[in-house]
Design a protein around this motif. Structure first.
Motif, PDB file in Angstrom:
ATOM      1  N   ASP A  39       0.863  -1.175   0.000  1.00 28.13           N
ATOM      2  CA  ASP A  39       0.000   0.000   0.000  1.00 28.13           C
ATOM      3  C   ASP A  39       0.901   1.227   0.000  1.00 28.13           C
ATOM      4  O   ASP A  39       1.424   1.627   1.034  1.00 28.13           O
ATOM      5  N   VAL A  40       1.085   1.810  -1.174  1.00 27.47           N
ATOM      6  CA  VAL A  40       1.988   2.944  -1.316  1.00 27.47           C
ATOM      7  C   VAL A  40       1.509   4.130  -0.479  1.00 27.47           C
ATOM      8  O   VAL A  40       2.320   4.887   0.062  1.00 27.47           O
ATOM      9  N   GLY A  41       0.194   4.277  -0.320  1.00 29.86           N
ATOM     10  CA  GLY A  41      -0.348   5.373   0.466  1.00 29.86           C
ATOM     11  C   GLY A  41       0.008   5.305   1.938  1.00 29.86           C
ATOM     12  O   GLY A  41      -0.095   6.304   2.652  1.00 29.86           O
ATOM     13  N   SER A  42       0.443   4.138   2.409  1.00 28.74           N
ATOM     14  CA  SER A  42       0.813   4.011   3.822  1.00 28.74           C
ATOM     15  C   SER A  42       2.303   4.283   4.070  1.00 28.74           C
ATOM     16  O   SER A  42       2.742   4.315   5.218  1.00 28.74           O
ATOM     17  N   LEU A  43       3.063   4.494   3.007  1.00 24.98           N
ATOM     18  CA  LEU A  43       4.483   4.817   3.181  1.00 24.98           C
ATOM     19  C   LEU A  43       4.613   6.241   3.722  1.00 24.98           C
ATOM     20  O   LEU A  43       3.763   7.093   3.458  1.00 24.98           O
ATOM     21  N   PRO A  44       5.666   6.511   4.471  1.00 27.13           N
ATOM     22  CA  PRO A  44       5.841   7.855   5.046  1.00 27.13           C
ATOM     23  C   PRO A  44       5.913   8.922   3.956  1.00 27.13           C
ATOM     24  O   PRO A  44       6.783   8.871   3.082  1.00 27.13           O
ATOM     25  N   ALA A  45       4.986   9.873   4.016  1.00 30.18           N
ATOM     26  CA  ALA A  45       4.883  10.917   2.985  1.00 30.18           C
ATOM     27  C   ALA A  45       6.182  11.714   2.843  1.00 30.18           C
ATOM     28  O   ALA A  45       6.643  11.976   1.727  1.00 30.18           O
ATOM     29  N   GLU A  46       6.771  12.079   3.955  1.00 31.16           N
ATOM     30  CA  GLU A  46       7.989  12.887   3.889  1.00 31.16           C
ATOM     31  C   GLU A  46       9.120  12.115   3.211  1.00 31.16           C
ATOM     32  O   GLU A  46       9.854  12.663   2.386  1.00 31.16           O
ATOM     33  N   ALA A  47       9.244  10.846   3.534  1.00 31.38           N
ATOM     34  CA  ALA A  47      10.286  10.025   2.906  1.00 31.38           C
ATOM     35  C   ALA A  47      10.044   9.902   1.404  1.00 31.38           C
ATOM     36  O   ALA A  47      10.982   9.989   0.605  1.00 31.38           O
ATOM     37  N   LEU A  48       8.786   9.711   1.015  1.00 29.58           N
ATOM     38  CA  LEU A  48       8.466   9.630  -0.415  1.00 29.58           C
ATOM     39  C   LEU A  48       8.782  10.928  -1.128  1.00 29.58           C
ATOM     40  O   LEU A  48       9.427  10.935  -2.184  1.00 29.58           O
ATOM     41  N   LEU A  49       8.300  12.033  -0.580  1.00 30.66           N
ATOM     42  CA  LEU A  49       8.470  13.331  -1.240  1.00 30.66           C
ATOM     43  C   LEU A  49       9.927  13.772  -1.315  1.00 30.66           C
ATOM     44  O   LEU A  49      10.310  14.494  -2.231  1.00 30.66           O
ATOM     45  N   HIS A  50      10.737  13.319  -0.355  1.00 29.36           N
ATOM     46  CA  HIS A  50      12.152  13.681  -0.371  1.00 29.36           C
ATOM     47  C   HIS A  50      13.025  12.577  -0.974  1.00 29.36           C
ATOM     48  O   HIS A  50      14.258  12.640  -0.873  1.00 29.36           O
ATOM     49  N   ALA A  51      12.367  11.571  -1.561  1.00 28.31           N
ATOM     50  CA  ALA A  51      13.093  10.458  -2.196  1.00 28.31           C
ATOM     51  C   ALA A  51      14.107   9.838  -1.243  1.00 28.31           C
ATOM     52  O   ALA A  51      15.228   9.514  -1.616  1.00 28.31           O
ATOM     53  N   ASP A  52      13.676   9.663   0.002  1.00 33.28           N
ATOM     54  CA  ASP A  52      14.547   9.116   1.041  1.00 33.28           C
ATOM     55  C   ASP A  52      14.507   7.591   1.005  1.00 33.28           C
ATOM     56  O   ASP A  52      13.720   6.956   1.695  1.00 33.28           O
ATOM     57  N   THR A  53      15.374   7.031   0.208  1.00 34.33           N
ATOM     58  CA  THR A  53      15.414   5.577   0.076  1.00 34.33           C
ATOM     59  C   THR A  53      16.129   4.911   1.246  1.00 34.33           C
ATOM     60  O   THR A  53      16.235   3.685   1.280  1.00 34.33           O
ATOM     61  N   THR A  54      16.603   5.706   2.201  1.00 34.69           N
ATOM     62  CA  THR A  54      17.181   5.121   3.414  1.00 34.69           C
ATOM     63  C   THR A  54      16.112   4.866   4.475  1.00 34.69           C
ATOM     64  O   THR A  54      16.380   4.168   5.451  1.00 34.69           O
ATOM     65  N   ASP A  55      14.913   5.426   4.285  1.00 34.60           N
ATOM     66  CA  ASP A  55      13.805   5.177   5.212  1.00 34.60           C
ATOM     67  C   ASP A  55      13.478   3.687   5.198  1.00 34.60           C
ATOM     68  O   ASP A  55      13.390   3.071   4.122  1.00 34.60           O
ATOM     69  N   ASP A  56      13.308   3.088   6.368  1.00 30.29           N
ATOM     70  CA  ASP A  56      13.083   1.643   6.465  1.00 30.29           C
ATOM     71  C   ASP A  56      11.865   1.180   5.666  1.00 30.29           C
ATOM     72  O   ASP A  56      11.925   0.162   4.967  1.00 30.29           O
ATOM     73  N   ALA A  57      10.750   1.901   5.758  1.00 29.59           N
ATOM     74  CA  ALA A  57       9.525   1.495   5.056  1.00 29.59           C
ATOM     75  C   ALA A  57       9.692   1.621   3.542  1.00 29.59           C
ATOM     76  O   ALA A  57       9.257   0.746   2.786  1.00 29.59           O
ATOM     77  N   VAL A  58      10.312   2.682   3.098  1.00 30.88           N
ATOM     78  CA  VAL A  58      10.545   2.867   1.661  1.00 30.88           C
ATOM     79  C   VAL A  58      11.514   1.806   1.156  1.00 30.88           C
ATOM     80  O   VAL A  58      11.296   1.203   0.097  1.00 30.88           O
ATOM     81  N   ARG A  59      12.570   1.557   1.917  1.00 31.47           N
ATOM     82  CA  ARG A  59      13.544   0.535   1.520  1.00 31.47           C
ATOM     83  C   ARG A  59      12.873  -0.839   1.417  1.00 31.47           C
ATOM     84  O   ARG A  59      13.117  -1.593   0.476  1.00 31.47           O
ATOM     85  N   ALA A  60      11.995  -1.157   2.365  1.00 31.33           N
ATOM     86  CA  ALA A  60      11.273  -2.441   2.322  1.00 31.33           C
ATOM     87  C   ALA A  60      10.351  -2.513   1.106  1.00 31.33           C
ATOM     88  O   ALA A  60      10.244  -3.568   0.459  1.00 31.33           O
ATOM     89  N   ALA A  61       9.703  -1.408   0.771  1.00 32.72           N
ATOM     90  CA  ALA A  61       8.817  -1.385  -0.400  1.00 32.72           C
ATOM     91  C   ALA A  61       9.617  -1.587  -1.684  1.00 32.72           C
ATOM     92  O   ALA A  61       9.198  -2.343  -2.581  1.00 32.72           O
ATOM     93  N   LEU A  62      10.747  -0.942  -1.800  1.00 29.64           N
ATOM     94  CA  LEU A  62      11.599  -1.115  -2.976  1.00 29.64           C
ATOM     95  C   LEU A  62      12.100  -2.554  -3.076  1.00 29.64           C
ATOM     96  O   LEU A  62      12.193  -3.118  -4.176  1.00 29.64           O
TER      97      LEU A  62
END
Length: 191
Positions: A39-62
């Motif tokens: 569910d992409v909408g549940s990923l942290p908005a700030e991490a998504l908008l700042h392309a923070d691929t070090t964020d744990d949730a974003v990294r797990a999604a990738l």
């Protein structure tokens, strides 16, 4: 058994897009595949908008995208295009994120006027991620979906049948890709 990633790109919860994806998840599971939800909408908005691929949730999604064998993307249509949260997520993916994968785009919307949004807005972005194949997508009217309650899901019988055929085509293309890789020692062979 292959893993198929089901990506919901709706910023709302509950949503008709998620209900559509639930229906597809059932069809995928009935065909013997593991369905993994994202569910992409549940990923942290700030991490998504700042392309923070070090964020744990974003990294797990990738990582889920990388580990999947095929991908289904479901998005609501806003202003004749796919959701902004999906665009933001797709922008984080590596250039060849869909390399060797079969991809099925799905869209939901309030009017048939949005029908071409898959082909003219979403398909070019998906193609840029180097998939093996993007199968013809399916647009589903909001009036054919119930987002919550006891009737949650695809409510229109013709839409259910059309969606079943679309998923069968997607799974057939995916099986073809898997067979080609198996025949060639799991190395990717493209036409």
């Amino acid at each position: 058994m292959s893993s198929i990633l089901l990506v919901s790109a709706s910023p709302s919860r509950p949503s008709r897009t998620a209900a559509l994806l639930d229906h597809v998840a059932t069809l995928v599971a009935e065909a013997g595949h593991d369905a993994v939800r994202l569910d992409v909408g549940s990923l942290p908005a700030e991490a998504l908008l700042h392309a923070d691929t070090t964020d744990d949730a974003v990294r797990a999604a990738l990582a889920e995208v990388e580990l999947s064998h095929a991908v289904v993307l479901a998005t609501p249509v806003y202003k004749t295009s796919y959701s902004g949260v999906l665009k933001t997520f797709l922008d984080l993916l590596p250039q060849k994120a869909f390399d060797g994968k079969t991809v099925l785009p799905l869209a939901t919307g309030g009017t048939i006027a949005h029908l071409l949004s898959i082909d003219y807005a979403l398909r070019p972005v998906l193609q840029s991620l180097c998939p093996r194949h993007v199968v013809p997508g399916r647009f589903v009217l909001d009036t054919h979906l119930q987002k919550d309650g006891p009737d949650r899901g695809v409510t229109d019988p013709e839409t259910r049948e059309s969606l079943r055929r679309t998923v069968e085509t997607f799974l057939g293309e995916h099986r073809g890709a898997s067979s080609t890789r198996a025949e060639h020692g799991d190395s990717l062979v493209t036409a």
